[in-house]
Design an enzyme around this catalytic site. Sequence first.
Site, short mmCIF file in Angstrom:
data_model
loop_
_atom_site.label_atom_id
_atom_site.label_comp_id
_atom_site.label_asym_id
_atom_site.label_seq_id
_atom_site.Cartn_x
_atom_site.Cartn_y
_atom_site.Cartn_z
N GLY A 90 0.82 -1.22 0.00
CA GLY A 90 0.00 0.00 0.00
C GLY A 90 0.85 1.26 0.00
NE ARG A 154 -2.21 -4.38 -1.01
CZ ARG A 154 -1.69 -3.84 0.08
NH1 ARG A 154 -0.65 -4.42 0.67
NH2 ARG A 154 -2.17 -2.73 0.59
CG ASP A 184 4.16 -6.89 8.72
OD1 ASP A 184 3.65 -6.43 7.69
OD2 ASP A 184 3.51 -7.50 9.58
CG ASP A 185 3.32 -9.98 5.33
OD1 ASP A 185 3.81 -10.57 6.32
OD2 ASP A 185 2.10 -9.91 5.12
CE LYS A 211 4.39 -0.03 2.60
NZ LYS A 211 3.49 -0.80 1.74
CB THR A 212 2.83 0.03 6.57
OG1 THR A 212 1.41 -0.05 6.65
CG2 THR A 212 3.41 -0.32 7.93
CG ASP A 214 -1.72 -0.49 8.00
OD1 ASP A 214 -2.33 0.47 7.51
OD2 ASP A 214 -1.79 -1.64 7.54
N GLY A 260 -5.97 0.81 8.59
CA GLY A 260 -4.94 0.36 9.52
C GLY A 260 -4.88 -1.15 9.58
CD GLU A 320 -8.81 -1.30 6.75
OE1 GLU A 320 -9.13 -0.88 5.65
OE2 GLU A 320 -7.61 -1.55 7.04
NE ARG A 436 -3.54 3.40 0.34
CZ ARG A 436 -3.69 2.18 -0.17
NH1 ARG A 436 -3.55 1.12 0.62
NH2 ARG A 436 -3.95 2.00 -1.43
P1 FBP Z 1 0.46 -1.92 3.60
O1 FBP Z 1 0.40 -2.78 4.82
O2 FBP Z 1 0.86 -2.65 2.39
O3 FBP Z 1 1.28 -0.69 3.83
O4 FBP Z 1 -1.03 -1.39 3.29
C1 FBP Z 1 -1.74 -0.66 4.22
C2 FBP Z 1 -3.18 -0.45 3.84
O5 FBP Z 1 -3.41 0.92 3.56
C3 FBP Z 1 -4.14 -0.94 4.93
O6 FBP Z 1 -4.35 0.04 5.91
C4 FBP Z 1 -5.37 -1.30 4.14
O7 FBP Z 1 -6.15 -2.27 4.80
C5 FBP Z 1 -4.80 -1.84 2.88
O8 FBP Z 1 -3.56 -1.19 2.69
C6 FBP Z 1 -5.68 -1.64 1.69
O9 FBP Z 1 -4.99 -2.05 0.56
P2 FBP Z 1 -5.60 -2.13 -0.89
O10 FBP Z 1 -5.91 -0.74 -1.31
O11 FBP Z 1 -4.53 -2.77 -1.70
O12 FBP Z 1 -6.83 -2.97 -0.78
#
Ligand code: FBP
Length: 562
Positions: A90, A154, A184-185, A211-212, A214, A260, A320, A436
């Site tokens: 994300g 992703r 983390d992943d 990065k994130t 969250d 989050g 969330e 974001r």
């Molecule tokens: P990351 O963990 O990859 O940084 O993504 C965070 C996030 O914004 C979450 O808060 C949210 O649940 C998710 O991505 C939504 O992702 P997408 O838009 O790909 O469905």
Amino acid sequence: MPALSNLKTQYNMTTSALQKERAKYQPKVPKTLKGVVKIKEGAPTQSVADQNDIKKLFPNTYGMPVVTFEAGSEKKQYSPVNVGVILSGGQAPGGHNVIAGIFDGIKDMNPGSRLYGFILGPGGLIDHKYMELTGDIIDQYRNTGGFDIIGSGRTKLETKEQFDKGLEILKELNIKALVIIGGDDSNTNACVLAEYYAQIGAGVQVIGCPKTIDGDLKNDWIETSFGFDTACKVYSEVIGNIQRDCNSARKYWHFIKLMGRSASHIALECALQVQPNVCIISEEVEAKNQSLDDIINYIAGVVARRAEDGNNFGTVLIPEGLIEFVPAMKRLITELNDFLAHHDSEFKMIKKSEQCTYIKRKLSRENSELYASLPETVARQLTLDRDPHGNVQVSLIETEKLLAEMVGNRLAEWAEEGKYVGKFATQVHFFGYEGRCAAPSNYDADYCYSLGYTAAGLISEGKTGYMSSVRNTTAPAAEWIAGGVPITMMMNMERRHGEMKPVIQKALVKLDGAPFKTFAANREAWAVNTDYVYPGPIQYFGPSDVCDQPTKTLQIERCKKS
Ligand code: FBP
């Protein structure tokens, strides 16, 4: 009338006034990264848990020391190096500055160095889709939000086939180091890749960057993941505006869901910034084994208390991932996943209007009762919206609507019993995508640039399997501590898809941590009083007190530690 082309030049259509001014911003960096730098190595390290298993899985990258950069006296000569960069997962504000930091870092070491960006995330490495990031391109993206410079994706980098396919293009471009910017992943996968390339002697270093939005990639060495600061400030601004609106009209309860994923860091940080009437923390719900009914009663109780003072308005913040943390809901979702995985075709034959009744009959008694108590729209979302792995996509469940509706029903019951007198009208919101890709705050602009520059330093020192780390960030940027942390140090073994896997420990909200305790000590007063704070928009220019403040979470955590 002026020609259309003149109008286009006169009113620059592609760059805003702020963007133009912001492009000139010079990120602040730790003083140890300026000028001549030397590296200091600490003692050997071990993983946070499951040391034997992790050591066995990472024989080449386990136990390495934490390293920090310090001011040096001897200027080293560096050969030019080609580096690759990937944005993973994300979007998070500041990603472009990480890339700018890497670019400037490798060019400062040797102007002959080159940076390549892989397109649309890890998939770009596997499919050999890339572009060279030259100075002209980088300059257009300095201090801007988004990941659009190369895009993100992703795709999980986890199989030997993918690693080998990636190596082909790395070899072709003579890339000696790869920086993976992710959560983390993605950083777990970066570590597995580093280990694999070390084991086969590929001659490619792998460095991660945290990065994130969250905020769940953090530990003793990684104070925060980038993007959390800006995203929370954007959400807090908008929640503040809503609070001012609701305190002006005094007729709505606003139910606001915040992104989050699993962790409630964003909801907690926003609560600390805006002082809402209610904020639910998923980790607390799980720890106290609370049911959906408990949560409904709590919110309805606050609504009723405020109504006694004539205040038929307020704000409720909802993380969330809440649904997954309500133990009974978790059990229901697990049974649904299982059932639908095995009876998918049978289920699809049932008429839409009869699906809920059908499911109710198939579930165990406890889960069936819970399922029956849910509003029909949510019950439907639980059965229909499954991801390719067969899991219910909880992020698609409109928890804000669910809670607003159920609280309304509870208040109606109380009204009939004569326990509640008031008006209850609701508005629902979901904030996530709005924050974001925001232009990074000064904190994120500085932090990200420093993370990127530090990654370049780790590459020049021949490090692999490290995460770029910049600490002490509540102090002025000049005093920040830059270095690298072995990723294996953050790992433990966890069950994923039925198998034990090495992963970076996800950091959820700690109920014994100072940020949660601060919130818990104030929430009773915030519930009844109208103690709203209106943070206003992120400020990029002006007094440092207004422009450079880190998150409340970080300030409270760091103040407790020092
Ligand atoms: P990351 O963990 O990859 O940084 O993504 C965070 C996030 O914004 C979450 O808060 C949210 O649940 C998710 O991505 C939504 O992702 P997408 O838009 O790909 O469905």
